[in-house]
Design a protein around this motif. Structure first.
Motif, PDB file in Angstrom:
ATOM      1  N   ILE A  70      32.989  37.484  39.538  1.00  0.00           N
ATOM      2  CA  ILE A  70      33.761  38.551  39.165  1.00  0.00           C
ATOM      3  C   ILE A  70      33.103  38.951  37.642  1.00  0.00           C
ATOM      4  N   CYS A  71      32.837  38.102  36.815  1.00  0.00           N
ATOM      5  CA  CYS A  71      32.297  38.379  35.416  1.00  0.00           C
ATOM      6  C   CYS A  71      31.405  39.314  35.346  1.00  0.00           C
ATOM      7  N   ALA A  72      30.419  39.033  36.393  1.00  0.00           N
ATOM      8  CA  ALA A  72      28.922  39.759  36.475  1.00  0.00           C
ATOM      9  C   ALA A  72      29.461  40.966  36.657  1.00  0.00           C
ATOM     10  N   GLN A  73      30.176  41.211  37.723  1.00  0.00           N
ATOM     11  CA  GLN A  73      30.705  42.751  38.123  1.00  0.00           C
ATOM     12  C   GLN A  73      31.432  43.409  37.318  1.00  0.00           C
ATOM     13  N   VAL A  74      32.529  42.724  36.488  1.00  0.00           N
ATOM     14  CA  VAL A  74      33.148  43.505  35.400  1.00  0.00           C
ATOM     15  C   VAL A  74      32.286  43.824  34.116  1.00  0.00           C
ATOM     16  N   ASN A  75      31.218  43.138  34.032  1.00  0.00           N
ATOM     17  CA  ASN A  75      30.428  43.690  32.883  1.00  0.00           C
ATOM     18  C   ASN A  75      29.239  44.783  33.245  1.00  0.00           C
ATOM     19  N   THR A  76      29.180  44.760  34.632  1.00  0.00           N
ATOM     20  CA  THR A  76      28.245  46.044  35.178  1.00  0.00           C
ATOM     21  C   THR A  76      29.057  47.291  35.334  1.00  0.00           C
ATOM     22  N   LEU A  77      29.933  47.191  36.277  1.00  0.00           N
ATOM     23  CA  LEU A  77      30.820  48.453  36.818  1.00  0.00           C
ATOM     24  C   LEU A  77      32.003  48.010  37.274  1.00  0.00           C
ATOM     25  N   GLN A  78      33.147  48.391  36.505  1.00  0.00           N
ATOM     26  CA  GLN A  78      34.508  48.082  36.895  1.00  0.00           C
ATOM     27  C   GLN A  78      34.967  48.800  38.099  1.00  0.00           C
ATOM     28  N   HIS A  79      34.818  50.328  37.832  1.00  0.00           N
ATOM     29  CA  HIS A  79      35.875  51.157  38.572  1.00  0.00           C
ATOM     30  C   HIS A  79      34.899  52.433  38.984  1.00  0.00           C
ATOM     31  N   THR A  80      35.083  52.984  39.992  1.00  0.00           N
ATOM     32  CA  THR A  80      34.762  54.379  40.116  1.00  0.00           C
ATOM     33  C   THR A  80      35.820  55.226  41.117  1.00  0.00           C
ATOM     34  N   LEU A  85      29.840  56.487  45.867  1.00  0.00           N
ATOM     35  CA  LEU A  85      29.458  55.257  46.819  1.00  0.00           C
ATOM     36  C   LEU A  85      29.018  54.021  45.922  1.00  0.00           C
ATOM     37  N   THR A  86      29.766  52.984  46.232  1.00  0.00           N
ATOM     38  CA  THR A  86      29.413  51.782  45.696  1.00  0.00           C
ATOM     39  C   THR A  86      29.042  50.827  46.890  1.00  0.00           C
ATOM     40  N   GLN A  87      28.278  49.439  46.499  1.00  0.00           N
ATOM     41  CA  GLN A  87      27.908  48.739  47.717  1.00  0.00           C
ATOM     42  C   GLN A  87      29.100  47.670  47.961  1.00  0.00           C
ATOM     43  N   PRO A  88      29.987  47.034  46.753  1.00  0.00           N
ATOM     44  CA  PRO A  88      30.516  45.919  47.282  1.00  0.00           C
ATOM     45  C   PRO A  88      31.595  46.202  48.446  1.00  0.00           C
ATOM     46  N   ILE A  89      32.183  47.574  48.290  1.00  0.00           N
ATOM     47  CA  ILE A  89      33.146  47.935  49.242  1.00  0.00           C
ATOM     48  C   ILE A  89      32.722  48.049  50.793  1.00  0.00           C
ATOM     49  N   ALA A  90      31.503  48.346  50.800  1.00  0.00           N
ATOM     50  CA  ALA A  90      30.629  48.661  52.149  1.00  0.00           C
ATOM     51  C   ALA A  90      30.358  47.031  52.693  1.00  0.00           C
ATOM     52  N   ASP A  91      29.975  46.050  51.812  1.00  0.00           N
ATOM     53  CA  ASP A  91      29.337  44.966  52.127  1.00  0.00           C
ATOM     54  C   ASP A  91      30.642  44.259  52.699  1.00  0.00           C
ATOM     55  N   THR A 300      42.614  52.344  43.485  1.00  0.00           N
ATOM     56  CA  THR A 300      41.831  50.942  42.905  1.00  0.00           C
ATOM     57  C   THR A 300      41.474  50.186  44.367  1.00  0.00           C
ATOM     58  N   GLY A 301      41.780  50.509  45.370  1.00  0.00           N
ATOM     59  CA  GLY A 301      41.559  49.866  46.461  1.00  0.00           C
ATOM     60  C   GLY A 301      40.228  49.609  46.868  1.00  0.00           C
ATOM     61  N   GLY A 302      39.856  48.460  47.062  1.00  0.00           N
ATOM     62  CA  GLY A 302      38.224  48.368  47.262  1.00  0.00           C
ATOM     63  C   GLY A 302      37.395  48.504  46.075  1.00  0.00           C
ATOM     64  N   ASN A 303      37.890  48.539  44.798  1.00  0.00           N
ATOM     65  CA  ASN A 303      37.114  48.726  43.659  1.00  0.00           C
ATOM     66  C   ASN A 303      36.172  47.557  43.698  1.00  0.00           C
ATOM     67  N   PRO A 304      35.184  47.800  42.962  1.00  0.00           N
ATOM     68  CA  PRO A 304      33.722  46.808  42.853  1.00  0.00           C
ATOM     69  C   PRO A 304      34.287  45.486  42.333  1.00  0.00           C
ATOM     70  N   VAL A 305      35.087  45.377  41.412  1.00  0.00           N
ATOM     71  CA  VAL A 305      35.618  44.048  41.056  1.00  0.00           C
ATOM     72  C   VAL A 305      36.279  43.181  42.005  1.00  0.00           C
ATOM     73  N   SER A 306      37.542  44.011  42.598  1.00  0.00           N
ATOM     74  CA  SER A 306      38.003  43.278  43.812  1.00  0.00           C
ATOM     75  C   SER A 306      37.251  42.861  44.858  1.00  0.00           C
ATOM     76  N   ALA A 307      36.514  43.898  45.273  1.00  0.00           N
ATOM     77  CA  ALA A 307      35.415  43.814  46.542  1.00  0.00           C
ATOM     78  C   ALA A 307      34.561  42.476  46.386  1.00  0.00           C
TER      79      ALA A 307
END
Ligand code: PMP
Length: 427
Positions: A70-80, A85-91, A300-307
């Protein structure tokens, strides 16, 4: 850190929060830290958490493997939001299609269990082109306008203007059968009631928790869901299972409906999905999914941090065999509770599966032991153990701990509970 303490928090709560925001305990504590199956208050007192934030923290509080990702993701990209297109939601969607039963394949992500159920209800109407719902007395599905109306428990239904679209049928509550019958001679009258309702109606779906959580860990008998599925198929009504409390290993299967070998048309999840990071989802098959084509974003559904949190949570559940652990420890825990039942008359019923267990406390003639439950919960807390309390009469002591607990934790609880019961119960 300077903690203000529980009294000051209560004062702020009373002044600034809407009074519906509810808390446990006459003398509540300020929780400041979590570590796997333990919570700590502001004075450093340690609590064994056997309620897991209401069936949320399946992989443990602040599990380091999840926190790191989670911390690595928060530090990189929190929300779009989903316009990029972001990868965590698809994975995560791909992963959920792998771990859910049957042909469940396509997910929609949102931020909570209420929203997941609301979305599932909507898509069932879009697909069937029908408007009404069946739900279960003693079920709980959320606090939005529709999900509150789907909810059967009176305590959680505050809407003064309920919609007329929902019919509730009795729960498979064998300890207090609505028809006064006994399983198996009852011929599952509670399930058969579904046919009376959907026979002549314009029903889109039945929504049901495989094991009712807030309803008091109501666990239907083995034939129940096969019969429900048959009736729904006959009348082309969809089955929505609400796995918000039961999902992600809690009951000794990845999803509780698998105990009955039935595949729902839509399955809803939240809570343990991202181990406490806000995330909800519903998943369905290709056919039902094809009915929802208009834009339907959740900000915020499926945002990179939650996903990312959800992917890390599922990794931990798989890598540490937490589903199998919930089954093994759950059987051990249930046996220990059954032993206590033999000793103390106040325990009327022990039920549940895996690490989702309920102990119904009663007086003579099965009168709900409300005050006693209150008292036991408070004493357990004072002795450093957190349990839950559910049921329509609020007399079911409930255990839904992180799945990382140990046999020692269970032994400790049973020892402490035995001492408390020996004082509260008349033998
Ligand atoms: N369904 C069930 C079975 C629940 O227990 C809850 C919450 N207690 C909800 C739905 C609603 O979830 P949320 O609070 O995330 O909206």
């Amino acid at each position: 850190m300077n903690y203000i303490g529980p009294e000051a928090i209560l004062q702020k709560k009373q002044e600034y929060l809407i009074p519906c925001v509810y808390h446990f305990y006459k003398k509540p504590m300020q929780i400041v830290r979590g570590e796997m199956q333990y919570l700590y208050d502001h004075k450093g007192k340690k609590y064994l958490d056997l309620y897991g934030g209401v069936s949320v923290m399946n992989a443990g509080h602040c599990n380091p493997e999840i926190v790191e990702k989670i911390c690595a993701q928060v530090n990189t990209l929190q929300h779009t939001t989903t316009i990029y297109l972001t990868q965590p939601i698809a994975d995560l969607a791909e992963k959920l299609s792998e771990i859910t039963p049957g042909n469940l394949k396509r997910s929609f992500f949102c931020a909570s269990g209420s929203e997941a159920n609301e979305g599932a209800a909507l898509i069932s109407q879009l697909f069937t082109k029908k408007s009404k719902f069946v739900a279960i007395e003693q079920g709980l599905h959320g606090r939005t306008k529709l999900t509150m109306n789907l909810t059967g428990i009176p305590m959680w239904r505050t809407d003064p203007y309920p919609s007329g679209n929902v019919t509730h049928i009795p729960a498979a509550y064998c300890y207090r059968c609505a028809y006064g019958l006994t399983y198996p001679n009852c011929d599952l009258k509670c399930a058969r009631r579904l046919e009376d309702v959907v026979r002549d109606g314009d029903f889109a779906a039945l929504i049901i928790e495989p094991i009712q959580g807030n309803g008091g860990i109501i666990t239907p008998p083995p034939e129940y869901f096969q019969l429900i599925r048959e009736i729904l198929n006959k009348y082309k009504v969809l089955l929505i299972t609400d796995e918000v409390q039961t999902g992600f290993g809690r009951t000794g299967k990845m999803f509780a409906i698998e105990h009955w070998d039935v595949v729902p048309d839509i399955m809803c999840m939240a809570k343990a999905l991202a181990n406490g990071t806000p995330l909800g989802a519903f998943i369905t098959n290709d056919a039902v999914a094809s009915a929802y084509t208009r834009p339907g974003a959740s900000t915020t559904g499926g945002n990179p941090v939650s996903a990312t949190a959800a992917l890390a949570t599922i990794d931990v559940i798989e890598n540490y065999r937490l589903v199998e652990k919930a089954k093994e420890l759950g059987d051990y825990f249930k046996n220990a509770l059954n032993d206590l039942q033999q000793k103390y008359r106040i325990i009327g019923d022990v039920r549940g599966m895996g690490l989702m267990l309920g102990v119904e406390l009663v007086k003579e003639d099965k009168i709900p032991a409300f005050d006693e439950t209150d008292n036991i919960l408070e004493q357990l807390k004072d002795l450093g153990i957190l349990a839950g309390r559910t049921g329509i009469s609020r007399n079911v002591l409930t255990f839904q701990p992180p799945l990382v607990i140990t046999q020692n934790d269970i032994d400790h609880l049973c020892m402490v509970l035995g001492i408390i019961l020996s004082k509260v119960s008349d033998g």
